[in-house]
Design a protein around this motif. Structure first.
Motif, short mmCIF file in Angstrom:
data_model
loop_
_atom_site.label_atom_id
_atom_site.label_comp_id
_atom_site.label_asym_id
_atom_site.label_seq_id
_atom_site.Cartn_x
_atom_site.Cartn_y
_atom_site.Cartn_z
N GLU A 61 104.45 119.09 11.77
CA GLU A 61 104.33 120.06 10.67
C GLU A 61 102.94 119.91 10.09
N LEU A 62 102.17 120.99 10.10
CA LEU A 62 100.86 120.99 9.48
C LEU A 62 100.84 122.11 8.46
N SER A 63 100.60 121.77 7.21
CA SER A 63 100.59 122.80 6.18
C SER A 63 99.41 122.59 5.24
N GLU A 64 98.97 123.71 4.67
CA GLU A 64 97.89 123.66 3.68
C GLU A 64 98.28 124.56 2.52
N LYS A 65 98.38 123.98 1.34
CA LYS A 65 98.66 124.73 0.13
C LYS A 65 97.69 124.30 -0.94
N ARG A 66 97.00 125.26 -1.52
CA ARG A 66 96.06 124.99 -2.60
C ARG A 66 95.04 123.92 -2.23
N GLY A 67 94.57 123.94 -1.00
CA GLY A 67 93.55 123.00 -0.57
C GLY A 67 94.06 121.62 -0.20
N ILE A 68 95.37 121.40 -0.27
CA ILE A 68 95.95 120.10 0.09
C ILE A 68 96.55 120.22 1.49
N VAL A 69 96.05 119.41 2.42
CA VAL A 69 96.50 119.44 3.81
C VAL A 69 97.53 118.34 4.00
N ARG A 70 98.70 118.74 4.53
CA ARG A 70 99.79 117.79 4.79
C ARG A 70 100.15 117.85 6.26
N ILE A 71 100.30 116.67 6.87
CA ILE A 71 100.70 116.57 8.27
C ILE A 71 101.90 115.65 8.34
N ARG A 72 102.96 116.13 9.01
CA ARG A 72 104.15 115.31 9.23
C ARG A 72 104.42 115.27 10.73
N ILE A 73 104.65 114.07 11.24
CA ILE A 73 104.93 113.88 12.66
C ILE A 73 106.31 113.24 12.79
N PHE A 74 107.11 113.75 13.73
CA PHE A 74 108.45 113.23 13.96
C PHE A 74 108.51 112.64 15.36
N LEU A 75 108.97 111.37 15.45
CA LEU A 75 109.02 110.72 16.75
C LEU A 75 110.09 109.64 16.80
N ARG A 114 112.50 108.79 13.60
CA ARG A 114 113.87 109.29 13.55
C ARG A 114 114.84 108.45 14.38
N GLY A 115 114.30 107.49 15.14
CA GLY A 115 115.18 106.66 15.94
C GLY A 115 114.40 105.63 16.73
N VAL A 116 115.15 104.67 17.28
CA VAL A 116 114.59 103.64 18.15
C VAL A 116 115.36 103.72 19.46
N MET A 117 114.63 103.78 20.57
CA MET A 117 115.24 103.92 21.88
C MET A 117 115.29 102.56 22.58
N SER A 118 116.50 102.15 22.93
CA SER A 118 116.67 100.98 23.81
C SER A 118 117.38 101.54 25.03
N ASP A 119 118.59 101.09 25.32
CA ASP A 119 119.36 101.73 26.38
C ASP A 119 119.87 103.09 25.92
N LEU A 121 119.86 105.78 22.13
CA LEU A 121 119.15 106.08 20.90
C LEU A 121 119.89 105.51 19.70
N ILE A 122 119.18 104.75 18.87
CA ILE A 122 119.70 104.23 17.61
C ILE A 122 119.02 105.02 16.50
N LYS A 123 119.81 105.79 15.74
CA LYS A 123 119.25 106.64 14.69
C LYS A 123 118.64 105.81 13.57
N ARG A 124 117.48 106.22 13.12
CA ARG A 124 116.78 105.62 11.98
C ARG A 124 116.12 106.74 11.19
N ASN A 125 115.75 106.45 9.98
CA ASN A 125 115.03 107.42 9.17
C ASN A 125 113.96 106.63 8.38
N ILE A 126 112.84 106.35 9.03
CA ILE A 126 111.77 105.57 8.44
C ILE A 126 110.55 106.47 8.30
N GLU A 127 109.94 106.46 7.11
CA GLU A 127 108.74 107.27 6.88
C GLU A 127 107.59 106.36 6.47
#
Length: 133
Positions: A61-75, A114-119, A121-127
């Motif tokens: 997600e790449l967004s720009e509002k009022r000169g503020i640039v925000r980037i979010r990556i999901f992996l 959003r997760g950790v892959m071993s054998d 997928l183990i769901k996680r939510n870490i930012e």
């Protein structure tokens, strides 16, 4: 949509999709430690193709509002990968892409694990966030 910024060299207009493509290509070059995923944590599978799969853009997600640039990556990471080291590497890579284009660093960069892959997928939510404001 274009990102239009001014600096000492003049006005710079860069299409948002160009920046997104640069970031996705760099993420894919990082190797097998990461798997790009959707915002909900669904892995985006690699399909052998000459062209970049449009599904990869769901991981960014790449967004720009009022000169503020925000980037979010999901992996999803592989088990045994240091999340903080991985996030720092991604932050530096994104800031390097912006410096290549002579643009100021993004104000907000977020890596969402959003997760950790071993054998399986183990769901996680870490930012992990870097603010450059």
């Amino acid at each position: 949509m274009s990102v239009i910024l001014r600096n000492e060299h003049g006005a710079i207009a860069v299409n948002k999709s160009v920046i997104e493509r640069m970031i996705i290509e760099d993420l894919l070059d990082m190797g097998e430690d990461i798997i790009l995923c959707s915002k909900k944590g669904k892995p985006i599978g690699e399909k052998p193709s000459r062209f970049m799969d449009p599904d990869y853009f769901d991981a960014l997600e790449l967004s720009e509002k009022r000169g503020i640039v925000r980037i979010r990556i999901f992996l999803i990471t592989r088990i045994g990968t240091s999340i903080s080291d991985l996030a720092e590497q991604i932050f530096d890579m994104i800031e390097n892409n912006y410096s290549i284009l002579k643009l100021p660093r993004p104000d907000y960069i977020s890596v969402n694990i959003r997760g950790v892959m071993s054998d399986q997928l183990i769901k996680r939510n870490i930012e992990v966030v870097r603010r450059n404001a």
